[in-house]
Write a protein that holds these residues in place. Structure first.
Motif, PDB file in Angstrom:
ATOM      1  N   MET A 121     -78.096  79.655 154.743  1.00  0.00           N
ATOM      2  CA  MET A 121     -77.680  80.899 154.114  1.00  0.00           C
ATOM      3  C   MET A 121     -76.608  81.510 155.004  1.00  0.00           C
ATOM      4  SD  MET A 121     -81.183  82.909 154.927  1.00  0.00           S
ATOM      5  CE  MET A 121     -82.081  81.475 154.418  1.00  0.00           C
ATOM      6  N   THR A 122     -75.760  82.297 154.418  1.00  0.00           N
ATOM      7  CA  THR A 122     -74.686  82.905 155.184  1.00  0.00           C
ATOM      8  C   THR A 122     -75.011  84.358 155.489  1.00  0.00           C
ATOM      9  OG1 THR A 122     -73.480  83.470 153.164  1.00  0.00           O
ATOM     10  CG2 THR A 122     -72.927  81.366 154.237  1.00  0.00           C
ATOM     11  N   GLY A 123     -74.398  84.855 156.544  1.00  0.00           N
ATOM     12  CA  GLY A 123     -74.610  86.230 156.947  1.00  0.00           C
ATOM     13  C   GLY A 123     -73.558  86.651 157.941  1.00  0.00           C
ATOM     14  N   GLN A 124     -73.804  87.822 158.516  1.00  0.00           N
ATOM     15  CA  GLN A 124     -72.876  88.407 159.462  1.00  0.00           C
ATOM     16  C   GLN A 124     -73.664  88.991 160.627  1.00  0.00           C
ATOM     17  OE1 GLN A 124     -70.338  92.364 159.164  1.00  0.00           O
ATOM     18  NE2 GLN A 124     -69.660  90.830 157.701  1.00  0.00           N
ATOM     19  N   VAL A 125     -73.181  88.763 161.843  1.00  0.00           N
ATOM     20  CA  VAL A 125     -73.802  89.347 163.025  1.00  0.00           C
ATOM     21  C   VAL A 125     -73.582  90.858 162.955  1.00  0.00           C
ATOM     22  CG1 VAL A 125     -73.747  89.493 165.548  1.00  0.00           C
ATOM     23  CG2 VAL A 125     -73.448  87.270 164.415  1.00  0.00           C
ATOM     24  N   LYS A 126     -74.673  91.636 162.999  1.00  0.00           N
ATOM     25  CA  LYS A 126     -74.580  93.102 162.967  1.00  0.00           C
ATOM     26  C   LYS A 126     -74.580  93.697 164.361  1.00  0.00           C
ATOM     27  CE  LYS A 126     -74.291  95.057 159.600  1.00  0.00           C
ATOM     28  NZ  LYS A 126     -73.050  95.349 158.893  1.00  0.00           N
ATOM     29  N   TRP A 127     -75.333  93.084 165.272  1.00  0.00           N
ATOM     30  CA  TRP A 127     -75.400  93.549 166.661  1.00  0.00           C
ATOM     31  C   TRP A 127     -75.888  92.404 167.540  1.00  0.00           C
ATOM     32  CZ3 TRP A 127     -80.071  93.086 169.040  1.00  0.00           C
ATOM     33  CH2 TRP A 127     -81.202  93.006 168.219  1.00  0.00           C
ATOM     34  N   CYS A 128     -75.633  92.511 168.823  1.00  0.00           N
ATOM     35  CA  CYS A 128     -76.170  91.529 169.768  1.00  0.00           C
ATOM     36  C   CYS A 128     -76.240  92.162 171.151  1.00  0.00           C
ATOM     37  CB  CYS A 128     -75.368  90.242 169.788  1.00  0.00           C
ATOM     38  SG  CYS A 128     -73.607  90.385 169.688  1.00  0.00           S
ATOM     39  N   ASP A 129     -77.198  91.689 171.919  1.00  0.00           N
ATOM     40  CA  ASP A 129     -77.320  92.080 173.315  1.00  0.00           C
ATOM     41  C   ASP A 129     -77.613  90.821 174.114  1.00  0.00           C
ATOM     42  OD1 ASP A 129     -80.073  91.562 173.096  1.00  0.00           O
ATOM     43  OD2 ASP A 129     -80.586  93.655 172.798  1.00  0.00           O
ATOM     44  N   GLU A 130     -78.080  90.975 175.349  1.00  0.00           N
ATOM     45  CA  GLU A 130     -78.302  89.831 176.212  1.00  0.00           C
ATOM     46  C   GLU A 130     -79.382  88.882 175.688  1.00  0.00           C
ATOM     47  OE1 GLU A 130     -79.038  93.112 177.543  1.00  0.00           O
ATOM     48  OE2 GLU A 130     -76.887  93.367 177.807  1.00  0.00           O
ATOM     49  N   SER A 131     -80.330  89.394 174.908  1.00  0.00           N
ATOM     50  CA  SER A 131     -81.468  88.558 174.534  1.00  0.00           C
ATOM     51  C   SER A 131     -81.705  88.394 173.033  1.00  0.00           C
ATOM     52  CB  SER A 131     -82.742  89.116 175.174  1.00  0.00           C
ATOM     53  OG  SER A 131     -82.946  90.445 174.759  1.00  0.00           O
ATOM     54  N   HIS A 132     -81.042  89.168 172.181  1.00  0.00           N
ATOM     55  CA  HIS A 132     -81.281  89.076 170.743  1.00  0.00           C
ATOM     56  C   HIS A 132     -79.987  89.278 169.949  1.00  0.00           C
ATOM     57  CE1 HIS A 132     -85.390  90.012 172.152  1.00  0.00           C
ATOM     58  NE2 HIS A 132     -85.706  89.175 171.193  1.00  0.00           N
ATOM     59  N   VAL A 133     -80.013  88.775 168.718  1.00  0.00           N
ATOM     60  CA  VAL A 133     -78.908  88.956 167.780  1.00  0.00           C
ATOM     61  C   VAL A 133     -79.504  89.433 166.459  1.00  0.00           C
ATOM     62  CG1 VAL A 133     -77.105  87.771 166.463  1.00  0.00           C
ATOM     63  CG2 VAL A 133     -77.519  87.128 168.841  1.00  0.00           C
ATOM     64  N   GLY A 134     -78.887  90.435 165.857  1.00  0.00           N
ATOM     65  CA  GLY A 134     -79.305  90.922 164.547  1.00  0.00           C
ATOM     66  C   GLY A 134     -78.310  90.466 163.499  1.00  0.00           C
ATOM     67  N   VAL A 135     -78.817  89.912 162.396  1.00  0.00           N
ATOM     68  CA  VAL A 135     -77.975  89.361 161.340  1.00  0.00           C
ATOM     69  C   VAL A 135     -78.336  89.994 160.009  1.00  0.00           C
ATOM     70  CG1 VAL A 135     -77.492  87.259 160.015  1.00  0.00           C
ATOM     71  CG2 VAL A 135     -77.672  87.148 162.496  1.00  0.00           C
TER      72      VAL A 135
END
Length: 156
Positions: A121-135
């Motif tokens: 499935m496709t998506g877009q990275v909304k946020w990221c930090d050193e340990s996690h990514v939100g999509v």
């Protein structure tokens, strides 16, 4: 930043105080919001609110569009500059949060994601930090697909 309260910046929640001290990073948005809801339930001994009061100035209204589920499931991400295995820790119809085991991802970056055997499935990275990514997914998961993933593949 000025004032007292909280602000979301780059996917992290920051605590602000009225005396103008340096803001304090509290952590990734999803984790901090979940912790705040648990805290409010304990303090008020009532169900946590579905949203936090509207913000003042640049602050952001925090409102969940749908329920998020804590899961542990392997996935695979393909992005323009990297690809690799990830561990998905949070899933909803609209998106997910994962621990990356691959190169750098940046907010706004398009990705392709496989959740266990489901996808891509496709998506877009909304946020990221050193340990996690939100999509955020380009198209929401069907409720039956979300239930299927949670019941049959989480924890494998």
């Amino acid at each position: 930043m000025a004032g007292e309260g909280f602000e979301i910046r780059d996917g992290k929640v920051w605590a602000l105080d009225a005396e103008g001290s340096a803001p304090i990073a509290l952590g990734p948005e999803d984790s901090v919001i979940d912790a705040m809801r648990v805290f409010l339930m304990q303090v008020r001994r009532t169900p946590a609110p579905s949203s936090i009061e509207p913000p003042i100035g640049r602050r952001v209204l925090i409102e969940r569009r749908e329920e998020r589920y804590a899961i542990v499931i392997s996935g695979r991400v393909i992005a323009r500059n990297s690809s690799g295995e990830v561990t998905i820790r949070n899933l909803s119809e609209q998106g997910c949060r994962f621990e990356p085991k691959l190169g750098s991802l940046t907010p706004g970056q398009p990705i392709s994601l496989r959740i266990g055997p489901v996808g891509p499935m496709t998506g877009q990275v909304k946020w990221c930090d050193e340990s996690h990514v939100g999509v955020e997914f380009d198209s929401p998961l069907y409720p039956s697909v979300l239930t299927h993933i949670r019941e049959h593949f989480a924890g494998r």
